[in-house]
Design an enzyme around this catalytic site. Structure first.
Site, mmCIF file in Angstrom:
data_model
loop_
_atom_site.group_PDB
_atom_site.id
_atom_site.type_symbol
_atom_site.label_atom_id
_atom_site.label_comp_id
_atom_site.label_asym_id
_atom_site.label_seq_id
_atom_site.Cartn_x
_atom_site.Cartn_y
_atom_site.Cartn_z
ATOM 1 N N LYS A 197 0.871 -1.140 0.036
ATOM 2 C CA LYS A 197 0.154 -0.044 -0.297
ATOM 3 C C LYS A 197 1.249 0.783 -0.119
ATOM 4 O O LYS A 197 1.602 1.312 0.854
ATOM 5 C CB LYS A 197 -0.851 0.100 1.092
ATOM 6 C CG LYS A 197 -2.184 0.402 0.748
ATOM 7 C CD LYS A 197 -2.908 1.676 2.609
ATOM 8 C CE LYS A 197 -1.781 2.849 3.040
ATOM 9 N NZ LYS A 197 -1.244 4.181 1.739
ATOM 10 N N GLY A 250 6.760 4.862 8.530
ATOM 11 C CA GLY A 250 6.296 5.887 8.657
ATOM 12 C C GLY A 250 6.446 6.251 10.073
ATOM 13 O O GLY A 250 7.342 6.111 10.805
ATOM 14 N N SER A 251 5.398 7.293 10.048
ATOM 15 C CA SER A 251 5.385 7.893 11.553
ATOM 16 C C SER A 251 5.601 6.865 13.122
ATOM 17 O O SER A 251 5.164 5.667 12.779
ATOM 18 C CB SER A 251 4.898 8.919 12.221
ATOM 19 O OG SER A 251 3.079 8.107 11.775
ATOM 20 N N THR A 252 6.322 7.313 13.685
ATOM 21 C CA THR A 252 6.153 6.384 14.929
ATOM 22 C C THR A 252 4.667 6.361 15.524
ATOM 23 O O THR A 252 4.384 5.540 15.782
ATOM 24 C CB THR A 252 7.114 6.756 16.436
ATOM 25 O OG1 THR A 252 8.378 7.011 15.355
ATOM 26 C CG2 THR A 252 6.952 6.347 17.109
ATOM 27 N N GLU A 253 3.991 7.122 15.069
ATOM 28 C CA GLU A 253 2.704 7.461 16.008
ATOM 29 C C GLU A 253 1.439 5.752 15.214
ATOM 30 O O GLU A 253 1.522 4.957 15.635
ATOM 31 C CB GLU A 253 2.119 8.731 15.864
ATOM 32 C CG GLU A 253 0.406 9.106 15.933
ATOM 33 C CD GLU A 253 0.085 10.150 15.594
ATOM 34 O OE1 GLU A 253 1.106 10.804 15.048
ATOM 35 O OE2 GLU A 253 -1.455 10.311 15.593
ATOM 36 N N GLY A 255 3.131 3.915 13.855
ATOM 37 C CA GLY A 255 3.559 2.501 13.723
ATOM 38 C C GLY A 255 2.875 1.474 15.490
ATOM 39 O O GLY A 255 3.020 0.724 14.853
ATOM 40 N N GLU A 272 9.619 0.939 10.335
ATOM 41 C CA GLU A 272 10.967 2.057 10.598
ATOM 42 C C GLU A 272 10.838 3.047 10.527
ATOM 43 O O GLU A 272 9.775 4.145 10.080
ATOM 44 C CB GLU A 272 11.353 1.765 8.742
ATOM 45 C CG GLU A 272 12.645 2.603 8.483
ATOM 46 C CD GLU A 272 13.388 3.740 8.602
ATOM 47 O OE1 GLU A 272 13.289 5.159 9.260
ATOM 48 O OE2 GLU A 272 12.793 4.019 7.099
ATOM 49 N N CYS A 306 13.775 9.965 7.721
ATOM 50 C CA CYS A 306 13.301 9.637 9.281
ATOM 51 C C CYS A 306 15.015 9.943 9.617
ATOM 52 O O CYS A 306 14.859 10.594 11.239
ATOM 53 C CB CYS A 306 12.837 8.504 9.155
ATOM 54 S SG CYS A 306 13.587 7.804 7.573
ATOM 55 N N GLU A 403 9.848 15.361 15.935
ATOM 56 C CA GLU A 403 10.362 15.025 14.621
ATOM 57 C C GLU A 403 9.767 15.921 13.964
ATOM 58 O O GLU A 403 8.154 16.387 13.275
ATOM 59 C CB GLU A 403 10.388 13.498 14.343
ATOM 60 C CG GLU A 403 10.638 13.890 12.759
ATOM 61 C CD GLU A 403 10.465 12.261 12.133
ATOM 62 O OE1 GLU A 403 9.334 11.908 12.667
ATOM 63 O OE2 GLU A 403 11.337 11.951 11.550
HETATM 64 P P1 ADP Z 1 2.781 10.772 8.031
HETATM 65 O O1 ADP Z 1 2.358 10.986 8.753
HETATM 66 O O2 ADP Z 1 4.484 11.053 7.448
HETATM 67 O O3 ADP Z 1 2.301 10.507 6.848
HETATM 68 P P2 ADP Z 1 2.275 8.020 7.743
HETATM 69 O O4 ADP Z 1 2.636 7.202 9.362
HETATM 70 O O5 ADP Z 1 0.902 9.033 8.232
HETATM 71 O O6 ADP Z 1 3.314 9.365 7.291
HETATM 72 O O7 ADP Z 1 1.885 7.056 6.829
HETATM 73 C C1 ADP Z 1 2.475 6.453 6.334
HETATM 74 C C2 ADP Z 1 1.571 5.673 5.722
HETATM 75 O O8 ADP Z 1 1.358 4.870 6.613
HETATM 76 C C3 ADP Z 1 1.006 5.669 4.307
HETATM 77 O O9 ADP Z 1 1.224 5.008 3.430
HETATM 78 C C4 ADP Z 1 -0.899 5.837 5.218
HETATM 79 O O10 ADP Z 1 -1.211 6.185 4.611
HETATM 80 C C5 ADP Z 1 -0.279 5.478 6.059
HETATM 81 N N1 ADP Z 1 -1.162 4.768 7.732
HETATM 82 C C6 ADP Z 1 -1.349 5.833 8.159
HETATM 83 N N2 ADP Z 1 -2.108 6.006 8.879
HETATM 84 C C7 ADP Z 1 -1.948 4.666 9.035
HETATM 85 C C8 ADP Z 1 -2.814 3.495 10.232
HETATM 86 N N3 ADP Z 1 -3.716 3.567 10.688
HETATM 87 N N4 ADP Z 1 -3.340 1.917 9.497
HETATM 88 C C9 ADP Z 1 -2.124 1.568 8.377
HETATM 89 N N5 ADP Z 1 -1.492 2.715 7.586
HETATM 90 C C10 ADP Z 1 -1.893 3.964 7.808
#
Ligand code: ADP
Length: 500
Positions: A197, A250-253, A255, A272, A306, A403
């Site tokens: 995705k 992606g973000s720690t949140e 993750g 990561e 990152c 960050e």
């Molecule tokens: P950023 O905050 O830098 O946009 P994210 O961590 O939100 O980075 O996004 C990284 C990836 O995680 C994207 O592909 C996003 O669609 C996906 N993503 C965001 N929220 C969720 C979630 N709740 N569950 C699974 N994937 C998610």
């Protein structure tokens, strides 16, 4: 900061590619979303819609996982020899190389990064990642094990390394194609099947890659690509009970959300995540090399890395010189449309990121920080932010702790190594760090003290398919690239039998 203005003309293929609504790849077919919905992806240099894309959700994820499950459990993929798999992955690399200019243009349009950077960083990184992992496909081995309790020679015991199975891969928007390669290449090398995705902000290059996956002869269902939003498609993939592993960048949140979603069937998880990486400059550093190095550490990819060197610590005697030098370089950075060959820095990826970075700048000023250079939005159209150096900072400030994911570095002086190492490690993250000194012993001593997955000495942002990358602490779980990544995509099976 100058503004760049001229754009290179798009190739015919790229013009046609963005003109058509892009579909998703499920079981070797290009299909619409089951809901029929589409979503727009934007050109961040203008804020205009760039292309429309099929909007995958739970049902599409389910279709894709079913296809991947079938390809893994019954399909031809596992029956291929490692050599055949390796040749297909290598062919995919060759095809990406053949279409490199189209990928670079599409990446620049969708993400905003300079075309010149996509050509020299994202594309070679992608191509060589596939080639490096093609090499590993034929070298995934187990061990023979002398048993401890059973007496010598009575048993033959060995381990097999087998593919983990169906993998859900969720990737971010900062290096859209490269992150797809970091994820797909080891999964294919180990014989896994994938549902990928891409980020909703930047789905286009991953979809174009899907066309080449087919052209490379990789069987239907082995790679499925479902664009869509994180809260719907991403969440459904992380939670799906027929997925054996989820790999996320992606973000720690987010993750942490992935981890919770994965708990339902205890799928394997690799992460990561974010960073707030310290870049440490000692008085005895080669300052002429350090200044451009420190500037590149934060401003490369507009700070949307990152591992960006976002906390600059400089030993007191060199502090003014380094801050002035980095600020001067920042002031010369040409901001503009990524398609203009004279652009050094494009827009941030989205309006949301623009607001987030500007919000951090405001919070910094509110808490007493000052901009030595830059410090605000650039222009009124598109999502540009000036490269910024913040001084008068301290460890309590949000701009030092959190960050920002934009072209903003905080600069702080330090007096001695112990104080510095404590400051450098005083973060919930642990992705990367930089050390600048001519004293070899000090460099390695400091490297050993830093709680970070990558330490760059007298350099920064050096990535290589052979060099493992990943985080300590809340920067993640597992290592991508290098042979270490193979552990993330394989299970170990112990087999033993009496032979005497
Ligand atoms: P950023 O905050 O830098 O946009 P994210 O961590 O939100 O980075 O996004 C990284 C990836 O995680 C994207 O592909 C996003 O669609 C996906 N993503 C965001 N929220 C969720 C979630 N709740 N569950 C699974 N994937 C998610």
């Amino acid at each position: 900061m100058a503004t760049a203005t001229q754009a290179v003309p798009l190739t015919e293929h790229v013009s046609k590619y963005v003109a058509k609504t892009r579909q998703m790849l499920i079981n070797g077919k290009w299909v619409d979303a089951a809901s029929g919905k589409t979503f727009p992806t934007y050109n961040p240099a203008t804020g205009d819609v760039l292309a429309n894309v099929a909007e995958g959700d739970k049902e599409d994820i389910n279709r894709a996982v079913t296809a991947a499950r079938h390809a893994f459990d019954n399909g031809p993929w596992r029956k291929l020899s490692p050599g055949e798999r390796a040749r297909m992955i290598w062919k995919l690399a060759d095809l990406v190389e053949k279409h490199a200019e189209e990928f670079a243009q599409l990446e620049s349009l969708d993400n905003g990064k300079p075309l010149t950077i996509a050509r020299v960083a994202d594309l070679p990184g992608t191509i060589e990642m596939f080639r490096y992992m093609a090499g590993w496909a034929t070298k995934i081995e187990g061990n023979t094990i002398p048993l401890v309790l059973q007496g010598g020679g009575k048993f033959l015991a060995y381990t097999l390394r087998e593919p983990v199975g169906v993998v859900g891969q969720i990737i971010p928007w900062n290096f859209p194609l490269l992150m797809a390669a970091w994820k797909l290449a080891p999964a294919l090398a180990t014989g896994c099947c994938v549902v990928l995705k891409p980020a909703e902000q930047t789905p286009l290059t991953a979809l174009l890659l899907g066309e080449l996956v087919q052209e490379a002869g990789i069987p239907d269902g082995v790679v499925n690509i479902v664009p869509g939003y994180g809260e719907t498609a991403g969440a459904a993939l992380a939670a799906h009970d027929k997925v054996d592993k989820v790999a996320f960048t992606g973000s720690t949140e987010v993750g942490k959300l992935i981890l919770k979603a994965a708990a339902g069937n205890l799928k394997k998880v690799s992460l990561e995540l974010g960073g707030k990486s310290p870049n440490l400059v000692f008085n005895d550093a080669d300052i002429d090399a350090t200044i451009p190095g420190a500037a590149m550490a934060i401003f490369f990819n507009h700070g949307q890395c990152c591992c960006a060197g976002s906390r600059l610590y400089v030993e007191d005697k060199q502090f003014d010189k380094v801050v002035d030098g980095v600020s001067q370089l920042a002031s010369k950075i040409r901001i503009g449309n990524g398609l203009d060959p004279s652009t050094d820095m494009g827009p941030l990826v989205s309006e949301e990121q623009l607001n987030r970075v500007c919000g951090y700048l405001e919070s910094g000023y509110h808490e007493g920080a000052k901009a030595a250079v830059g410090g605000k939005r650039h222009g009124a159209k598109g999502y540009f932010v000036e490269p910024t150096v913040l001084v008068n900072t301290n460890e309590k400030m949000k701009v030092v702790r959190e960050e920002i994911f934009g072209p903003v570095v905080t600069a702080t002086p330090f007096k001695n190594i112990d104080d510095l190492v404590a400051k450098a490690n005083d973060t919930e993250y642990g992705l990367a760090a930089g050390v600048w000194t001519k004293d070899i012993a000090k460099a390695h001593h400091v490297a050993s003290m830093l709680r970070a997955g990558s330490v760059w000495i007298n350099c920064y942002n050096v990535f290589d398919p052979a060099l493992p990358f990943g985080g300590y602490k809340q920067s993640g779980w597992g290592r991508e690239m290098g042979h270490e990544v193979l552990e993330l995509y394989t299970e170990v099976k112990s087999v033993c039998t009496p032979i005497a």
